[in-house]
Design a protein around this motif. Structure first.
Motif, PDB file in Angstrom:
ATOM      1  N   ASP A 290       0.884  -1.160   0.000  1.00 14.95           N
ATOM      2  CA  ASP A 290       0.000   0.000   0.000  1.00 14.95           C
ATOM      3  C   ASP A 290       0.927   1.216   0.000  1.00 14.95           C
ATOM      4  O   ASP A 290       1.843   1.291   0.814  1.00 14.95           O
ATOM      5  CB  ASP A 290      -0.893  -0.015   1.245  1.00 14.95           C
ATOM      6  CG  ASP A 290      -1.918   1.119   1.264  1.00 14.95           C
ATOM      7  OD1 ASP A 290      -1.595   2.223   0.783  1.00 14.95           O
ATOM      8  OD2 ASP A 290      -3.017   0.911   1.788  1.00 14.95           O
ATOM      9  N   ARG A 291       0.699   2.155  -0.906  1.00 19.71           N
ATOM     10  CA  ARG A 291       1.608   3.298  -1.003  1.00 19.71           C
ATOM     11  C   ARG A 291       1.631   4.141   0.268  1.00 19.71           C
ATOM     12  O   ARG A 291       2.586   4.881   0.492  1.00 19.71           O
ATOM     13  CB  ARG A 291       1.228   4.174  -2.203  1.00 19.71           C
ATOM     14  CG  ARG A 291       1.512   3.515  -3.534  1.00 19.71           C
ATOM     15  CD  ARG A 291       1.575   4.519  -4.652  1.00 19.71           C
ATOM     16  NE  ARG A 291       1.801   3.876  -5.932  1.00 19.71           N
ATOM     17  CZ  ARG A 291       2.325   4.468  -6.994  1.00 19.71           C
ATOM     18  NH1 ARG A 291       2.667   5.747  -6.935  1.00 19.71           N
ATOM     19  NH2 ARG A 291       2.492   3.828  -8.129  1.00 19.71           N
ATOM     20  N   GLY A 293       0.877   2.547   3.274  1.00 17.70           N
ATOM     21  CA  GLY A 293       0.657   1.465   4.235  1.00 17.70           C
ATOM     22  C   GLY A 293       1.795   1.363   5.229  1.00 17.70           C
ATOM     23  O   GLY A 293       2.824   0.744   4.952  1.00 17.70           O
ATOM     24  N   GLN A 298      -1.286  -3.927   6.009  1.00 21.34           N
ATOM     25  CA  GLN A 298      -2.068  -2.964   5.230  1.00 21.34           C
ATOM     26  C   GLN A 298      -1.834  -3.211   3.744  1.00 21.34           C
ATOM     27  O   GLN A 298      -0.696  -3.162   3.269  1.00 21.34           O
ATOM     28  CB  GLN A 298      -1.655  -1.541   5.618  1.00 21.34           C
ATOM     29  CG  GLN A 298      -2.644  -0.473   5.202  1.00 21.34           C
ATOM     30  CD  GLN A 298      -2.316   0.862   5.859  1.00 21.34           C
ATOM     31  OE1 GLN A 298      -1.687   0.903   6.927  1.00 21.34           O
ATOM     32  NE2 GLN A 298      -2.751   1.940   5.239  1.00 21.34           N
ATOM     33  N   SER A 300      -3.366  -2.547  -0.327  1.00 18.52           N
ATOM     34  CA  SER A 300      -4.236  -1.928  -1.315  1.00 18.52           C
ATOM     35  C   SER A 300      -4.184  -2.787  -2.572  1.00 18.52           C
ATOM     36  O   SER A 300      -3.119  -2.919  -3.193  1.00 18.52           O
ATOM     37  CB  SER A 300      -3.774  -0.497  -1.639  1.00 18.52           C
ATOM     38  OG  SER A 300      -4.378  -0.040  -2.833  1.00 18.52           O
ATOM     39  N   ASP A 303      -2.925  -0.850  -5.533  1.00 21.03           N
ATOM     40  CA  ASP A 303      -1.486  -0.584  -5.512  1.00 21.03           C
ATOM     41  C   ASP A 303      -0.693  -1.837  -5.867  1.00 21.03           C
ATOM     42  O   ASP A 303       0.294  -1.775  -6.623  1.00 21.03           O
ATOM     43  CB  ASP A 303      -1.062  -0.080  -4.135  1.00 21.03           C
ATOM     44  CG  ASP A 303      -1.513   1.348  -3.868  1.00 21.03           C
ATOM     45  OD1 ASP A 303      -2.040   1.983  -4.805  1.00 21.03           O
ATOM     46  OD2 ASP A 303      -1.350   1.814  -2.729  1.00 21.03           O
TER      47      ASP A 303
END
Length: 414
Positions: A290-291, A293, A298, A300, A303
């Motif tokens: 996650d960018r 995260g 975490q 995404s 992502d």
């Protein structure tokens, strides 16, 4: 604490001279430099968060780098050494606390000695100050609990709270008549021939004659959204830190670094003194799913999909698979993490550390799978994109700001 939005007129109803996208330390430095170079210029800094410096700036290790690692003649080398001097002077003028504590880069194995000599050569070529190659006796005087055959002592390295520096830059922008607009996430960029750029945000449109994008981990996305090149792509790496317990705080006085492995682009696990007196140990470097995260779990999906689609990442992963798996193992095991750190601090025990914070490094990767080492700035009429500004971006921020401001004036036709 958020910077207040002082605008009294909707930005959709007026056009500012310059909009800077990104209220991290680089974006704020650019806005500050433009306001100093062009008094009277109407400038607005916009950011999607509710306060400034929420990501890389606010989670920075706090080190004022000296310009040791970078290829002589590179933009990084020049901007780091000059930027460090400018930053120290700025902090002194603004009463922002710093601690010029120095650091040692330690060779613990004979195979590392030639690389340590090369670091010294680079540092001298780059104009770094306070350099001395030292032996084990002098190393023990500086860091009694560190192990090493030889070390490079860099007396000019220091630490600072970059959040306070960014706050100072923001105050300077506002004092010069600029504005900070928070809660504005750019989802569309419309370039209007002869009429500037419209930034489309859910909170409202922002119209500007010229735009500078300093979007950090989202630099590639906004670059593509604005019609820029597909590459370099940003691949996010999460770095987790541990903190020495008070009972183990005596194990390190300041900054102790290993000699970096040239086969891997990160600096390795090291100690980092903080302005509050605590001592961080780390970071590792693992792919972030996650960018933004900052927690291990975490994820995404968007992502991850974007990372896997990037040819540059796939080539990078194949090249550094073994190293990456080692970093991942250390990320999931405190014991393995501490065992790696024990190379520098032999007395360190697993019980001596507790989990600390984490940050995301926005690392640009070329299509051929190489990590982009130097700063990358892209410009065309009316628009400048900062496509890569990793460490030492914070140290270099004032000089990066000046460089981009000069570039922006050319791109803006001023």
């Amino acid at each position: 604490m958020p910077v207040p939005d002082r605008s009294s007129l909707s930005f959709a109803d007026r056009t500012v001279d310059v909009a800077v996208v990104g209220a991290g330390i680089v974006g704020l430095a650019v806005a500050r430099a433009l306001s100093l170079r062009r008094p009277g210029l109407s400038i607005v800094v916009i950011d999607k968060e509710s306060s400034i410096s929420q990501h890389q700036t606010g989670r920075n290790s706090g080190v004022i780098h000296s310009g040791i690692y970078y290829a002589p003649g590179s933009l990084k080398a020049r901007l780091c050494t000059q930027g460090a001097a400018a930053l120290k002077q700025y902090c002194a003028e603004r009463s922002i606390p710093t601690n010029i504590c120095g650091k040692v880069i330690v060779a613990t194995d004979a195979s590392e000695l030639p690389r340590l000599e090369e670091l010294h050569r680079r540092a001298v070529a780059n104009g770094a100050v306070g350099l001395e190659l030292i032996g084990p006796n002098r190393l023990r005087e500086i860091e009694p609990h560190a192990a090493g055959l030889r070390a490079l002592h860099v007396r000019g390295t220091g630490i600072v709270d970059y959040g306070l520096v960014a706050r100072g830059f923001a105050d300077d922008v506002v004092a010069a008549g600029g504005e900070i607009l928070l809660g504005y996430e750019v989802e569309g960029i419309v370039e209007r021939s002869g009429r500037g750029v419209q930034l489309v945000c859910p909170a409202g449109e922002v119209n500007a004659r010229n735009v500078v994008f300093c979007a950090g981990v989202n630099a590639d996305r906004l670059g593509r959204l604005g019609g820029g090149a597909d590459d370099p792509r940003i691949i996010p790496f999460r770095g987790d830190y541990y903190v020495l317990r008070p009972t183990a705080r005596h194990l390190a006085n300041a900054l102790i670094y290993p000699v970096p492995d040239p086969a891997f682009p990160f600096l390795g696990i090291h100690t980092t003194l903080r302005m509050d007196g605590s001592m961080w140990l780390g970071p590792n470097a693992v792919l972030a799913l996650d960018r933004e995260g900052y927690r291990r779990r975490q994820i995404s999906i968007g992502d991850v999909a974007e990372i896997l689609r990037a040819r540059g990442f796939r080539r990078l992963a194949r090249r550094h698979l073994r190293m990456g798996l080692g970093e991942l193992a250390r990320d999931t095991s405190k014991h393995l993490f501490v065992r790696s750190a024990r190379k520098l601090l032999p007395e360190l025990q697993t019980r001596d550390v507790i989990a600390g914070s984490a940050g995301i490094r926005a690392q640009a990767v070329s299509v051929d799978g190489l990590l982009v080492e130097d700063f990358v700035l892209e410009r065309r009429p009316g628009v400048v994109h900062v496509r890569n500004a990793p460490s030492p971006g914070a140290t270099s921020s004032m000089l990066i700001g000046e460089t981009i401001a000069a570039m922006a004036e050319e791109a803006f036709g001023r």
